[in-house]
Design a protein around this motif. Structure first.
Motif, PDB file in Angstrom:
ATOM      1  N   ILE A   1      80.629  59.439  97.413  1.00 59.08           N
ATOM      2  CA  ILE A   1      79.620  58.383  97.390  1.00 59.08           C
ATOM      3  C   ILE A   1      78.296  59.054  97.039  1.00 59.08           C
TER       4      ILE A   1
ATOM      5  N   TRP B   1      86.224  47.588  97.015  1.00 58.35           N
ATOM      6  CA  TRP B   1      85.698  47.458  98.370  1.00 58.35           C
ATOM      7  C   TRP B   1      85.434  46.000  98.747  1.00 58.35           C
TER       8      TRP B   1
ATOM      9  N   PHE C   1      82.911  51.448  99.635  1.00 59.80           N
ATOM     10  CA  PHE C   1      82.120  51.133  98.445  1.00 59.80           C
ATOM     11  C   PHE C   1      82.822  51.485  97.133  1.00 59.80           C
TER      12      PHE C   1
ATOM     13  N   TYR D   1      82.343  60.498 105.457  1.00 60.67           N
ATOM     14  CA  TYR D   1      81.106  59.757 105.628  1.00 60.67           C
ATOM     15  C   TYR D   1      81.079  58.787 106.810  1.00 60.67           C
TER      16      TYR D   1
ATOM     17  N   TRP E   1      87.198  61.084  97.178  1.00 64.60           N
ATOM     18  CA  TRP E   1      86.121  60.120  96.945  1.00 64.60           C
ATOM     19  C   TRP E   1      84.757  60.742  97.208  1.00 64.60           C
TER      20      TRP E   1
END
Length: 223
Positions: free
Chosen positions: A212, A40, A36, A10, A210
């Motif tokens: 998001i 974070w 995030f 990202y 991960w």
């Protein structure tokens, strides 16, 4: 040197900082901090992050800290040789610097509505006029650079440099969101995607655990 970056899937600015470190030829350690995540806010307040205001990428070089991708490029160019990053020709160098700066400060509609997600490929999306205008301007810049200064190789100014580093995440976005581009731009995109460092970044992004969620269905993809 130590480079602190966000998720490779990202974080477009992290990609630029990482590519700059690779281009420098200098040894560096990379530290990925998931954006995030649960920790974070705590991590952003840590000693490593403090100078940057909690943003990535951050380059620590001994006691010196450099944040912001364009600043990292210039720091590494000063440490090695500026020809590694910028064209030797003065006129070409002026254009390359201007293109890098425009990428740094512009194209907000495209960046906002088409966030980088290297693990996604969308088809059949429609884009607003502001996104189309950003894409058209980028293609215009690529065309000028290739036509005027690209005879020495397949990159924007012939050989790989800072301008290619700054626009590499745009290549990723164009691929993710299925932008239809003219032939020369498609060829340039493939050159960037085939570059060994881009390939390494993309492969590492695929392996990241991960996710998001808010970036998995971005604004453009919902239209």
């Amino acid at each position: 040197m130590k480079l602190i970056i966000g998720n490779k899937a990202y974080s477009s600015w992290s990609m630029r900082g990482w590519l700059a470190c690779k281009q420098s030829g200098l040894s560096f350690e990379e530290l990925i901090v998931p954006l995030f995540g649960d920790d974070w806010d705590h991590v952003r307040e840590s000693e490593n992050f403090a100078p940057s205001g909690g943003k990535v990428p951050i380059l620590w070089d001994g006691e010196t800290v450099v944040w912001d991708s364009l600043a990292i490029i210039d720091w590494l160019a000063d440490k090695t040789h500026r020809d590694r990053f910028w064209p030797k020709d003065e006129t070409a160098r002026g254009m390359a610097r201007s293109m890098a700066a425009e990428m740094h400060s512009s194209f907000m509609a495209l960046r906002r509505q088409c966030p980088m997600n290297t693990r996604k490929i969308y088809e059949g999306l429609s884009f607003g006029d502001d996104v189309k205008a950003d894409a058209a301007r980028i293609i215009e810049l690529w065309a000028q650079a290739r036509a005027r200064f690209g005879s020495g190789g397949p990159f924007l100014f012939g050989t790989y440099g800072a301008a290619d580093i700054m626009y590499a995440p745009i290549v990723s976005r164009f691929q993710t969101y299925g932008f239809r581009l003219p032939g020369f731009a498609t060829s340039y995109m493939q050159t960037i995607l085939d570059h060994e460092w881009t390939a390494q970044w993309m492969e590492a992004a695929e392996d990241e655990p991960w996710v998001i969620e808010r970036l998995e269905q971005p604004e453009t993809a919902k239209n």
